[in-house]
Design a protein around this motif. Structure first.
Motif, PDB file in Angstrom:
ATOM      1  N   LYS A   1      30.738  50.928  -7.428  1.00  0.00           N
ATOM      2  CA  LYS A   1      31.443  49.655  -7.557  1.00  0.00           C
ATOM      3  C   LYS A   1      30.958  48.686  -6.490  1.00  0.00           C
ATOM      4  CE  LYS A   1      36.090  47.613  -7.638  1.00  0.00           C
ATOM      5  NZ  LYS A   1      35.782  46.516  -6.692  1.00  0.00           N
ATOM      6  N   ILE A   2      30.783  47.431  -6.889  1.00  0.00           N
ATOM      7  CA  ILE A   2      30.449  46.365  -5.950  1.00  0.00           C
ATOM      8  C   ILE A   2      31.710  45.527  -5.757  1.00  0.00           C
ATOM      9  CG2 ILE A   2      28.996  44.329  -5.542  1.00  0.00           C
ATOM     10  CD1 ILE A   2      26.872  45.638  -7.303  1.00  0.00           C
ATOM     11  N   ASP A   3      32.101  45.342  -4.503  1.00  0.00           N
ATOM     12  CA  ASP A   3      33.343  44.623  -4.228  1.00  0.00           C
ATOM     13  C   ASP A   3      33.173  43.110  -4.327  1.00  0.00           C
ATOM     14  OD1 ASP A   3      34.908  46.992  -3.548  1.00  0.00           O
ATOM     15  OD2 ASP A   3      33.615  47.120  -1.791  1.00  0.00           O
TER      16      ASP A   3
ATOM     17  N   GLU B   1      27.740  48.462   6.629  1.00  0.00           N
ATOM     18  CA  GLU B   1      26.629  49.365   6.336  1.00  0.00           C
ATOM     19  C   GLU B   1      26.144  49.233   4.904  1.00  0.00           C
ATOM     20  OE1 GLU B   1      25.725  54.194   6.298  1.00  0.00           O
ATOM     21  OE2 GLU B   1      27.661  53.420   7.001  1.00  0.00           O
ATOM     22  N   HIS B   2      27.066  48.964   3.976  1.00  0.00           N
ATOM     23  CA  HIS B   2      26.710  48.914   2.553  1.00  0.00           C
ATOM     24  C   HIS B   2      26.603  47.468   2.072  1.00  0.00           C
ATOM     25  CE1 HIS B   2      27.186  53.216   2.393  1.00  0.00           C
ATOM     26  NE2 HIS B   2      28.395  53.105   2.917  1.00  0.00           N
ATOM     27  N   PHE B   3      25.840  46.674   2.824  1.00  0.00           N
ATOM     28  CA  PHE B   3      25.577  45.285   2.469  1.00  0.00           C
ATOM     29  C   PHE B   3      24.096  45.147   2.149  1.00  0.00           C
ATOM     30  CE2 PHE B   3      24.240  41.028   4.301  1.00  0.00           C
ATOM     31  CZ  PHE B   3      24.620  40.288   3.188  1.00  0.00           C
ATOM     32  N   LEU B   4      23.797  44.499   1.025  1.00  0.00           N
ATOM     33  CA  LEU B   4      22.412  44.254   0.648  1.00  0.00           C
ATOM     34  C   LEU B   4      22.232  42.780   0.354  1.00  0.00           C
ATOM     35  CD1 LEU B   4      19.616  45.462  -0.007  1.00  0.00           C
ATOM     36  CD2 LEU B   4      20.370  45.678  -2.389  1.00  0.00           C
ATOM     37  N   CYS B   5      21.227  42.174   0.979  1.00  0.00           N
ATOM     38  CA  CYS B   5      20.957  40.747   0.822  1.00  0.00           C
ATOM     39  C   CYS B   5      19.627  40.561   0.098  1.00  0.00           C
ATOM     40  CB  CYS B   5      20.910  40.072   2.194  1.00  0.00           C
ATOM     41  SG  CYS B   5      20.635  38.295   2.132  1.00  0.00           S
ATOM     42  N   LEU B   6      19.671  39.892  -1.035  1.00  0.00           N
ATOM     43  CA  LEU B   6      18.479  39.570  -1.816  1.00  0.00           C
ATOM     44  C   LEU B   6      18.154  38.101  -1.577  1.00  0.00           C
ATOM     45  CD1 LEU B   6      19.591  41.185  -5.209  1.00  0.00           C
ATOM     46  CD2 LEU B   6      18.533  42.315  -3.230  1.00  0.00           C
TER      47      LEU B   6
ATOM     48  N   LEU C   1      39.902  39.225   1.076  1.00  0.00           N
ATOM     49  CA  LEU C   1      39.140  40.037   0.133  1.00  0.00           C
ATOM     50  C   LEU C   1      37.925  40.659   0.808  1.00  0.00           C
ATOM     51  CD1 LEU C   1      38.320  40.993  -2.752  1.00  0.00           C
ATOM     52  CD2 LEU C   1      37.121  38.798  -2.989  1.00  0.00           C
ATOM     53  N   ILE C   2      37.120  39.861   1.484  1.00  0.00           N
ATOM     54  CA  ILE C   2      35.863  40.378   2.023  1.00  0.00           C
ATOM     55  C   ILE C   2      36.090  41.253   3.250  1.00  0.00           C
ATOM     56  CG2 ILE C   2      35.247  38.458   3.579  1.00  0.00           C
ATOM     57  CD1 ILE C   2      32.354  38.810   2.277  1.00  0.00           C
ATOM     58  N   ASN C   3      37.165  40.991   3.987  1.00  0.00           N
ATOM     59  CA  ASN C   3      37.460  41.835   5.149  1.00  0.00           C
ATOM     60  C   ASN C   3      37.662  43.294   4.732  1.00  0.00           C
ATOM     61  OD1 ASN C   3      37.360  39.521   6.651  1.00  0.00           O
ATOM     62  ND2 ASN C   3      39.537  39.431   7.134  1.00  0.00           N
ATOM     63  N   GLY C   4      38.236  43.493   3.552  1.00  0.00           N
ATOM     64  CA  GLY C   4      38.493  44.850   3.083  1.00  0.00           C
ATOM     65  C   GLY C   4      37.431  45.390   2.148  1.00  0.00           C
ATOM     66  N   SER C   5      36.331  44.670   2.012  1.00  0.00           N
ATOM     67  CA  SER C   5      35.268  45.083   1.083  1.00  0.00           C
ATOM     68  C   SER C   5      34.265  46.001   1.767  1.00  0.00           C
ATOM     69  CB  SER C   5      34.551  43.859   0.521  1.00  0.00           C
ATOM     70  OG  SER C   5      35.437  43.063  -0.249  1.00  0.00           O
ATOM     71  N   THR C   6      33.686  46.890   0.970  1.00  0.00           N
ATOM     72  CA  THR C   6      32.702  47.841   1.491  1.00  0.00           C
ATOM     73  C   THR C   6      31.300  47.516   0.986  1.00  0.00           C
ATOM     74  OG1 THR C   6      34.373  49.582   1.616  1.00  0.00           O
ATOM     75  CG2 THR C   6      32.065  50.272   1.620  1.00  0.00           C
ATOM     76  N   ARG C   7      31.146  47.490  -0.345  1.00  0.00           N
ATOM     77  CA  ARG C   7      29.819  47.223  -0.921  1.00  0.00           C
ATOM     78  C   ARG C   7      29.734  45.749  -1.287  1.00  0.00           C
ATOM     79  NH1 ARG C   7      27.581  49.709  -5.279  1.00  0.00           N
ATOM     80  NH2 ARG C   7      25.611  50.060  -4.202  1.00  0.00           N
ATOM     81  N   ILE C   8      28.842  45.054  -0.596  1.00  0.00           N
ATOM     82  CA  ILE C   8      28.700  43.603  -0.750  1.00  0.00           C
ATOM     83  C   ILE C   8      27.242  43.301  -1.071  1.00  0.00           C
ATOM     84  CG2 ILE C   8      28.960  41.363   0.388  1.00  0.00           C
ATOM     85  CD1 ILE C   8      30.942  42.777   2.331  1.00  0.00           C
ATOM     86  N   LEU C   9      27.037  42.496  -2.093  1.00  0.00           N
ATOM     87  CA  LEU C   9      25.695  42.067  -2.490  1.00  0.00           C
ATOM     88  C   LEU C   9      25.602  40.558  -2.299  1.00  0.00           C
ATOM     89  CD1 LEU C   9      22.949  42.867  -3.849  1.00  0.00           C
ATOM     90  CD2 LEU C   9      24.041  42.317  -6.048  1.00  0.00           C
TER      91      LEU C   9
END
Length: 295
Positions: free
Chosen positions: A222-224, A95-100, A12-20
Motif C-alpha cells: 500500500k502507498i499512503d 525509510e520507505h520514501f521514493l522520489c521520482l 495525514l503525512i505525519n502518520g504515513s509510511t510509504r510515500i511516493l
C-alpha cells in the motif's frame, strides 16, 4: 473538489509510511530555472522539444550542444531551493520514501538527497555519454564551459542585456563536429563519435532497469501518499505513476501554481496552489523541522 487544508494534510503525512513523490520542472522554478512549458517556452525560436531528439543531434550537434551547454550553465548558477531540501530531509526521515524526478538539472543531488531514494527518470545534464552508444559514460562533469567551442553558452550578461546566444536575430556560432567533446573509447578504436548530454531524449528509453525497479517498489504494498510536485505528469511513463499509486490506495497531493493541475483529483486528495518551495517545507515541518538553505 480536492482538499486544501494544510493542517489536515500534515496529520495525514505525519502518520504515513510509504510515500511516493513525482517531481517536475516546477520544483526548480524557485531556483530560477525555466520550465519551457509555460508562456514563452522557446529557445531562440526553437521549441526545446525539437532539439531534444537523437535526430536533431545527428543533423546539427553544435546547435543541440549550445542549447544544452546553456542549460548546464544556468543549472550550475542556480541553487537548490527549500523544496529540494525539504524532499531530501523527508528521504532521511522516512525509510520507505521514493522520489521520482523528471528534472535533469542536478539540483536534487546538490541538495544532498540520498541516492537510495532518488530516481532521475530523464537522466542528468552533467553526465556525458557516447552518441554512438559504445557504452562510454562520464558522470557528473561540472566544468563550464564544457569545451572552448561552447564558451558562448557560458557567458553572463547584466539583466538589462540579452545574451547573444539567446537573441534569435544573431546567428548561432557554427561548430565543427571535431570541436565538440569526443568519446575517448571510440577515439582509441580509430572512430569518431561525439559525446552527448546524458539525458533521455524523446523517442528514447529510460535508463536500463529503472522502470522495472520503480514498478517493483510500487507493487511492494500500500502507498499512503503520492506527492505530485511542479508537474502536470502529462508525459509517460511519469503520467502513469499517479494512477498506479491511487490503485495502491494513495491519497494524491498536488503542488502546483497552475489551477488546471488539480484535474483528476477527487475529494479525498489535496491540491496546494502555489510555489512548492513555500508549501513543501510547511506541510512537512513536523517531520523534517525547519528547512535551512546553505548560503
Amino acid at each position: 473538489m480536492p482538499r486544501t487544508d494544510v493542517n489536515e494534510f500534515k496529520q495525514l503525512i505525519n502518520g504515513s509510511t510509504r510515500i511516493l513523490a513525482l517531481c517536475g520542472a516546477g520544483l526548480s522554478a524557485a531556483s530560477g530555472l525555466p520550465t519551457f512549458r509555460g508562456a514563452g517556452g522557446l529557445w531562440r525560436n526553437h521549441e526545446p522539444t525539437s532539439l531534444a531528439t537523437p535526430e536533431a543531434f545527428a543533423i546539427d550537434p553544435g546547435l543541440v550542444w549550445l542549447f544544452y551547454a546553456w542549460r548546464r550553465h544556468m543549472a550550475l548558477k542556480a541553487k537548490p531551493n527549500k523544496a529540494h531540501y525539504a524532499l531530501a530531509e523527508l528521504a532521511k526521515k522516512k525509510e520507505h520514501f521514493l522520489c521520482l524526478s523528471q528534472n535533469v538539472d542536478g539540483l536534487s543531488p546538490r541538495a544532498s538527497h540520498p541516492t537510495r531514494s532518488l530516481r532521475l527518470l530523464h537522466g542528468n545534464l552533467f553526465d556525458l555519454k557516447c552518441f554512438n552508444q559504445c557504452g562510454y559514460i562520464e558522470p557528473n562533469v561540472l566544468r563550464d564551459p564544457l569545451c572552448p567551442a561552447l564558451a558562448p553558452a557560458a557567458e553572463d550578461y547584466p539583466p538589462d542585456q540579452t545574451m547573444p546566444l539567446l537573441d534569435p536575430t544573431i546567428p548561432t556560432p557554427k561548430i565543427k563536429l571535431s570541436d565538440l567533446p569526443q568519446c575517448p573509447n571510440c577515439k582509441e578504436e580509430g572512430k569518431a563519435s561525439p559525446l552527448r548530454p546524458g539525458v533521455v531524449w524523446f523517442g528514447e528509453n529510460l535508463p536500463d532497469g529503472m522502470l522495472e525497479e520503480v514498478d517493483d517498489w510500487v507493487e511492494e504494498g500500500k502507498i499512503d501518499v503520492m506527492l505530485v510536485i511542479g508537474t502536470a505528469a502529462a508525459v509517460y511513463p511519469a503520467a502513469g505513476y499517479t494512477q498506479m499509486a491511487k490503485a495502491r490506495g494513495a491519497v494524491v497531493a498536488v503542488f502546483n501554481p497552475d489551477v488546471s493541475a488539480r484535474a483528476g483529483l477527487g475529494g479525498n486528495d489535496f491540491f496546494f496552489q502555489g510555489d512548492s518551495a513555500y508549501f513543501l517545507p510547511k506541510v512537512l515541518e513536523d517531520i523534517i523541522g525547519e528547512v535551512n538553505v546553505p548560503e
